[in-house]
Design an enzyme around this catalytic site. Structure first.
Site, short mmCIF file in Angstrom:
data_model
loop_
_atom_site.label_atom_id
_atom_site.label_comp_id
_atom_site.label_asym_id
_atom_site.label_seq_id
_atom_site.Cartn_x
_atom_site.Cartn_y
_atom_site.Cartn_z
N GLU A 1 0.81 -1.18 -0.13
CA GLU A 1 0.16 0.02 0.07
C GLU A 1 0.94 1.27 0.12
O GLU A 1 1.72 1.47 0.83
CB GLU A 1 -0.92 -0.02 1.26
CG GLU A 1 -2.00 -1.30 1.13
CD GLU A 1 -2.61 -1.20 -0.35
OE1 GLU A 1 -3.32 -0.28 -0.66
OE2 GLU A 1 -2.87 -2.42 -0.85
N CYS B 1 -1.64 9.25 3.85
CA CYS B 1 -1.71 8.80 2.27
C CYS B 1 -3.10 9.32 1.77
O CYS B 1 -3.04 9.40 0.73
CB CYS B 1 -1.69 7.24 2.33
SG CYS B 1 -2.90 6.74 3.40
P1 NAD Z 1 8.79 4.86 3.52
O1 NAD Z 1 8.58 3.97 2.16
O2 NAD Z 1 10.04 5.75 3.47
O3 NAD Z 1 9.29 3.85 4.40
C1 NAD Z 1 8.02 2.63 4.73
C2 NAD Z 1 8.82 1.67 5.38
O4 NAD Z 1 9.58 1.05 4.54
C3 NAD Z 1 9.78 1.74 6.52
O5 NAD Z 1 9.69 0.95 7.80
C4 NAD Z 1 11.22 1.89 6.02
O6 NAD Z 1 12.31 1.61 7.08
C5 NAD Z 1 10.88 0.96 4.96
N1 NAD Z 1 12.24 0.71 4.17
C6 NAD Z 1 12.53 1.84 3.40
N2 NAD Z 1 13.42 1.62 2.23
C7 NAD Z 1 13.32 0.07 2.45
C8 NAD Z 1 13.94 -0.68 1.61
N3 NAD Z 1 14.69 -0.51 0.72
N4 NAD Z 1 13.55 -2.26 1.89
C9 NAD Z 1 12.78 -2.44 2.70
N5 NAD Z 1 12.00 -1.55 3.60
C10 NAD Z 1 12.44 -0.40 3.35
O7 NAD Z 1 7.60 5.61 3.74
P2 NAD Z 1 7.24 6.41 5.03
O8 NAD Z 1 7.67 7.75 4.94
O9 NAD Z 1 7.45 5.65 6.48
O10 NAD Z 1 5.54 6.58 4.97
C11 NAD Z 1 4.97 7.56 4.32
C12 NAD Z 1 4.49 7.04 2.90
O11 NAD Z 1 3.61 5.90 3.14
C13 NAD Z 1 3.70 7.90 2.13
O12 NAD Z 1 4.07 7.68 0.73
C14 NAD Z 1 2.27 7.61 2.34
O13 NAD Z 1 1.28 7.91 1.38
C15 NAD Z 1 2.33 6.19 2.68
N6 NAD Z 1 1.32 5.49 3.06
C16 NAD Z 1 0.54 4.94 2.45
C17 NAD Z 1 -0.85 4.33 3.10
C18 NAD Z 1 -1.73 3.43 2.41
O14 NAD Z 1 -2.51 2.77 2.85
N7 NAD Z 1 -1.95 3.49 1.12
C19 NAD Z 1 -1.10 4.63 4.41
C20 NAD Z 1 0.02 5.23 5.25
C21 NAD Z 1 0.97 5.92 4.59
#
Ligand code: NAD
Length: 519
Positions: free
Chosen positions: A287, A321
């Site tokens: 997501e 999001c």
């Molecule tokens: P992010 O993608 O930076 O990080 C999310 C998670 O992924 C963290 O735990 C991070 O440590 C991990 N991560 C980062 N790089 C990785 C890699 N290479 N391999 C594996 N894991 C990795 O996102 P964020 O800043 O934590 O959250 C904000 C984002 O989440 C926004 O884009 C928002 O729209 C989205 N979001 C979507 C929903 C939905 O339901 N669609 C809900 C909430 C947030």
């Protein structure tokens, strides 16, 4: 016998006794600030020196918790432990697994203000936003426990076949990697983890670094509620190191991720590459981001539309999001709606949210977000007309405060109207008519949420068919999906449309096994 599911009531902070309960919880959690919180693999605490810290974005010098230096060897250990635990956990009766999840719900309800207070300090949520997050978390626990019981034996769904006794069973997948974001640090982490566990999978859970303290509390709650060690392993660490390693690991059966488009897309590719010794096609539940629009036509109740725009754009500083970061308004009512939205947004109070129940907007989550949002604001001044905000607050503690910022007359194709900013920045776009407004609304690569304010039935029905988003709302804000009522997930680059909090979600964490016996 379980009572029917009902959404958890939000705390009414206008009542002095509720404010007192929150303040008491705040004193308790402030006494915990700065602790060293180990990783926990198979019940063993791992502390090998400080790897990173989580801070209070309202006062960045304030360390809220410290975490170890995890490397890929810890990811290996966790996957091994989870694989071993799966050998027995998969056969634990669903009633027992659901019981643990319901215990967790009850305990979180009792400690609701404590969970709220942690989020206020760790990610800068207002009291009300933190309370909505914890309420959603309790809802996920209550809802998924009930759904797991419902789907476990789906044999009655089959058409009877003469001379045979047929059964359809939704069985678990195996070892799952749960990777959560920081913006709904309780609800999304708890929801994805609970869904995986209650269906009989084992989990290696890696939270987003800025919200690792609340994540540690969630894991403690699960273990105290009866989830065995090894079944749930806690790995606070770098996404690009241990997160990526676990995603690629051949023993990982599925990935449940919520986060940015960039990271989600990388996982999608990595999960598609089978490794030597890997026995399955990896399941991905991804997501991702949004660039959500609130559309207003000339028939709408304009006051409701203006309120909806402001609530959608600025709740939790626009870091949802589902945030309505675009307001698309037909020309004939544009000035009136934008003028009123600016007026309403200018009244929002900005400050350190632990200081008062009446702060509407806290800080943005960290230094990186602060810089990225300010860069977009700079770009916005070239792409539109600055109508409100635009400059960060200068606080003595150097908190990451950005007040509500609104740009007017932004072109629908401008970068601030196409890219996810994830901060308190609203782009207002002028549409010539409803047709044009709908076309602009559908013009991004995302498709998560959207709202339409209109009193015209034909237009509402047209949007029902053509406004291409996973969660579409009429005459209300585009944030605030309720578990059970509004299953949540997006189209296109917003993800795999898993519909969290909906009746089909748990199926994603299972595989269906058909058993046919000749009588
Ligand atoms: P992010 O993608 O930076 O990080 C999310 C998670 O992924 C963290 O735990 C991070 O440590 C991990 N991560 C980062 N790089 C990785 C890699 N290479 N391999 C594996 N894991 C990795 O996102 P964020 O800043 O934590 O959250 C904000 C984002 O989440 C926004 O884009 C928002 O729209 C989205 N979001 C979507 C929903 C939905 O339901 N669609 C809900 C909430 C947030």
């Amino acid at each position: 016998m379980l009572t029917p599911f009902r959404n958890e009531a939000l705390t009414d902070f206008t009542l002095p006794e509720n404010r007192a309960a929150f303040e008491k919880a705040m004193v308790k959690v402030k006494a915990e600030l700065g602790r060293e919180l180990p990783a926990v693999i198979n019940g063993q605490e791992i502390w090998n020196g400080e790897g990173f810290v989580s801070i209070n974005p309202a006062r960045p010098a304030e360390v809220v918790a410290r975490f170890p230096k995890l490397g890929i060897e810890h990811a290996e250990q966790a996957i091994k432990a989870a694989a071993e635990a799966f050998k027995t956990w998969q056969y634990v009766p669903v009633q027992e697994r659901a019981g643990y999840i319901l215990h967790a719900a009850g305990e979180m309800r009792r400690r609701k203000q404590e969970f709220n207070a942690v989020m206020v300090l760790e990610v800068g949520k207002s009291w009300a936003e933190a309370d909505a997050d914890t309420s959603e978390s309790i809802d996920f626990l209550e809802y998924y426990a009930r759904q797991a019981l419902r789907i476990a034996d789906s044999s009655e769904m089959l058409i009877p076949y003469p001379g045979e006794q047929n059964g359809l069973y939704y069985i678990p997948l195996g070892v799952g990697v749960v990777i959560s974001p920081w913006n709904f640090p309780n609800a999304i982490a708890t929801g994805m983890t609970a869904a995986a566990l209650v269906t009989g999978n084992t989990v290696c859970f890696k939270p987003a670094e800025p919200s690792s303290w609340i994540a540690a509390k969630i894991c403690e709650l699960f273990w105290e509620s009866g989830i065995p060690h090894g079944v749930l392993n806690f790995l606070p660490g770098k996404g690009s190191v241990i997160g990526a390693h676990m995603v690629e690991h051949p023993q990982t059966r599925f990935i449940a991720f919520t986060g940015s488009k960039e990271v989600g897309l990388r996982m999608f590719e990595q999960a598609g590459q089978t490794k030597p010794g890997q026995l399955w096609l990896k399941r991905t539940i991804l997501e991702m981001g949004g660039k959500d629009a609130v559309v207003v036509d000339e028939t709408a109740t304009l006051e409701a539309a203006s309120v909806g725009i402001v609530q959608s754009a600025f709740g939790f500083q626009g870091q949802k999001c589902s945030a309505g970061s675009r307001a698309i308004i037909v020309d004939s009512v544009y000035e009136q709606v934008v003028g009123r939205a600016v007026e309403l947004a200018s009244k929002l109070t900005v400050g350190a949210p632990d200081t008062s129940a009446w702060i509407d907007q806290g800080p943005v989550v960290d230094a990186n977000s602060f810089k990225k949002i300010l860069d977009y604001i700079e770009l916005g001044t070239q792409e539109g007309k600055l109508l409100l905000g635009g400059s960060p607050l200068d606080t003595p503690e150097k908190g990451y405060f950005i007040p509500p910022t609104i740009f007017g007359d932004v072109d629908g194709n401008a970068r601030v109207a196409q890219e996810e900013i994830f901060g308190p920045v609203l782009a207002c776009v002028r549409a010539s008519d409803y047709d044009h407004a709908l076309q602009i609304a559908n013009s991004t690569e995302f498709g998560l949420t959207g709202a339409l304010f209109s009193l015209n039935r034909q237009r509402l029905e047209r949007a029902r068919r053509e406004f291409h988003v996973g969660n579409l709302y009429f005459n209300r804000k585009c944030t605030g999906a309720m578990v059970g009522a509004h299953p949540f997930g997006g189209f296109n680059m917003s993800g795999t449309d898993s519909k969290a909090g909906g009746p089909d979600y748990l199926l994603l964490f299972t595989q269906a096994k058909l058993v046919s016996e000749r009588l």
